[in-house]
Design an enzyme around this catalytic site. Structure first.
Site, PDB file in Angstrom:
ATOM      1  CD  GLU A 225     -42.375   8.749   4.219  1.00 12.44           C
ATOM      2  OE1 GLU A 225     -42.219   7.512   4.097  1.00 12.44           O
ATOM      3  OE2 GLU A 225     -41.436   9.529   4.382  1.00 12.44           O
ATOM      4  CB  CYS A 259     -48.270   3.140   6.142  1.00 13.27           C
ATOM      5  SG  CYS A 259     -47.297   4.074   7.345  1.00 13.27           S
TER       6      CYS A 259
END
Length: 476
Positions: A225, A259
């Site tokens: 990720e 993120c």
């Protein structure tokens, strides 16, 4: 700083302890390779009680590590999603664990086929600093639900939170079930080199490349990720105040240290001034002042402050218009800042920002905005603001991203029934909910036959009989 230095000083000892724990977890898995649903649910409920009982301590630890972060923001962004994730998983786990019946072709009857879901074994999880609780608990829940043993490597950038989690988990779970490794980047390197049965990493793309190379030496499957530059596209017709408010919320959460935060905005050229005004009003409504504001999250450390300040200076020197939305820096509270007319050679447009800076790029027609997105690396998230269904469809199917929000930001990550993951340079693989259970499980194919064996008809020696069977079943 003292805690971080202690981690650095004892890295060799920590690395050796980590390797010993890995061996013990492997042995524990071999001795009990298929935990019952009841056992897994007990583990998850124990984890839930820990979070609820230690909520205040966890909130305080995160606040200390950041310098300042609102207790409410930590509860909203880390505590509540973690609890909801556990509740969602516990409710559905028995159903997920049931074998899945599959069909059998006519040629192979009578027989049955099914898929059984087995734990992989020992799972490694490398946790970043920006959400030190949520991004530890999320993968941990998925891995435990699938019946695995789990090793967590927590960030050295959040030493207080990391030590607290190590202590709390150590009090409730044996190291053979859940272990926590602390320490410097050196420990992280050694951690990624262990022959895990699966390795999940959340963090920077540059580090993700190293993690994948290290995992490849052991043929360890990885879930990465990685983030990237997530765009927000504003249409020509959406109410600007609505779009600006939701983008501001997405950028303000954790001071942009997320993120999936909007990394830059694409806005119609004729609406640039409207967006600038609406975004300023939205941010200043969320935070009426910067100084001493308990709701305004600090940047994690001085290194990140210097990096973000360098982005601003680089953009200004290369011709961008810099619009700070508050007065000067207050401690580690970095003002939200708009960057207008950015160019591709600016660092702020080349690197993931991970802070409260928002470049604004203008476009004439939606085709131009879509081209701008698609010629760049695929992002972890994409946000589109507009109600035109046809334009929504164009954005969805002409771009690639890990996930999409229409007329919102961030909220797709909070949906436990949606997979979370990247694509291309923003990552690979996914977890959350059922997809998380599947990621950390081996789907084993099982084919079963009884005493009757019709397949003998296709055994050698071959001749007209098999030709007739094949023609009758498939070729006529």
């Amino acid at each position: 700083m003292v805690a971080q230095q202690e981690h650095l000083d004892c890295s060799p000892q920590q690395i050796e302890q980590m390797r010993e724990v890995f061996v013990r977890q492997q042995a524990a898995f071999r001795s009990d390779p298929m935990l019952s649903a009841e056992h897994r649910i007990t583990l998850l409920k124990t984890l839930r009680r820990m979070i609820v009982q230690e909520k205040s301590a966890l909130v305080d630890a995160i606040r200390v590590d950041f310098g300042n972060r609102s207790a409410d923001e930590t509860i909203v962004a880390e505590i509540l999603p973690s609890l909801h994730n556990i509740d969602y998983t516990v409710k559905r786990l028995r159903r997920w664990m049931k074998p899945s019946r599959r069909s059998v072709g006519m040629l192979f009857q009578p027989a049955s086929a099914r898929v059984v879901y087995q734990p992989l074994g020992v799972v490694g999880v490398i946790v970043p600093w920006n959400y030190p609780l949520f991004l530890a608990i999320g993968p941990l829940v998925s891995a435990l639900a699938a019946g695995n043993r789990v090793m967590l490597k927590l960030s050295e950038a959040t030493p207080v939170t990391s030590q607290l989690l190590k202590t709390l988990l150590g009090q409730l779970f044996s190291e053979e079930m859940i272990s926590v490794s602390l320490g410097s980047a050196e420990v992280g390197v050694a951690f990624s080199q262990q022959p895990f049965d699966h390795l999940l990493f959340t963090g920077a793309t540059s580090v993700g490349r190293y993690v994948m190379r290290a995992a490849a030496e052991n043929l360890t499957p990885v879930t990465l990720e990685l983030g990237g530059k997530s765009p927000a596209i504003i249409s020509s017709t959406v109410p600007m105040a609505q779009a600006a408010e939701r983008i501001a919320f997405g950028k303000a959460m954790n001071a942009g240290q997320t993120c999936v935060a909007p990394d830059y905005v694409l806005v119609p050229r004729t609406r640039l001034d409207d967006f600038t005004t609406a975004y300023r009003e939205a941010i200043q409504h969320l935070f009426p002042k910067l100084e001493d504001n308990p709701d305004y999250t600090s940047i994690i450390n001085e290194r990140q402050i210097k990096r973000l300040a360098a982005y601003i200076l680089d953009a200004e020197q290369k011709g961008a218009q810099i619009i700070p939305l508050f007065p000067a820096l207050q401690g580690r509270r970095l003002p939200h800042t708009l960057i207008l007319n950015p160019s591709d050679d600016m660092e702020v447009m080349r690197e993931e920002i991970f802070g409260p800076l928002l470049p604004v790029v203008t476009y004439e027609r939606i085709e131009e905005a879509l081209h701008y997105v698609t010629e760049r690396p695929r992002p972890l998230a994409l946000y589109y603001f507009g109600d035109d269904r046809k334009e929504q469809e164009r954005v969805l199917y002409q771009t690639h991203s890990g996930g999409v929000c229409l007329n919102d930001t961030l909220m797709h990550v909070a949906q436990d029934d949606l997979p979370f993951g990247g694509v291309g340079q923003s990552g690979m693989g996914h977890y959350h909910g059922h997809e998380g259970f599947l990621t950390f499980s081996h789907a084993k194919s099982v084919f079963s036959k009884g005493g009757i064996n019709s397949a003998r008809l296709i055994y050698p020696p071959y001749g007209k009989t098999i030709q007739k069977i094949i023609y009758w079943l498939y070729l006529r």
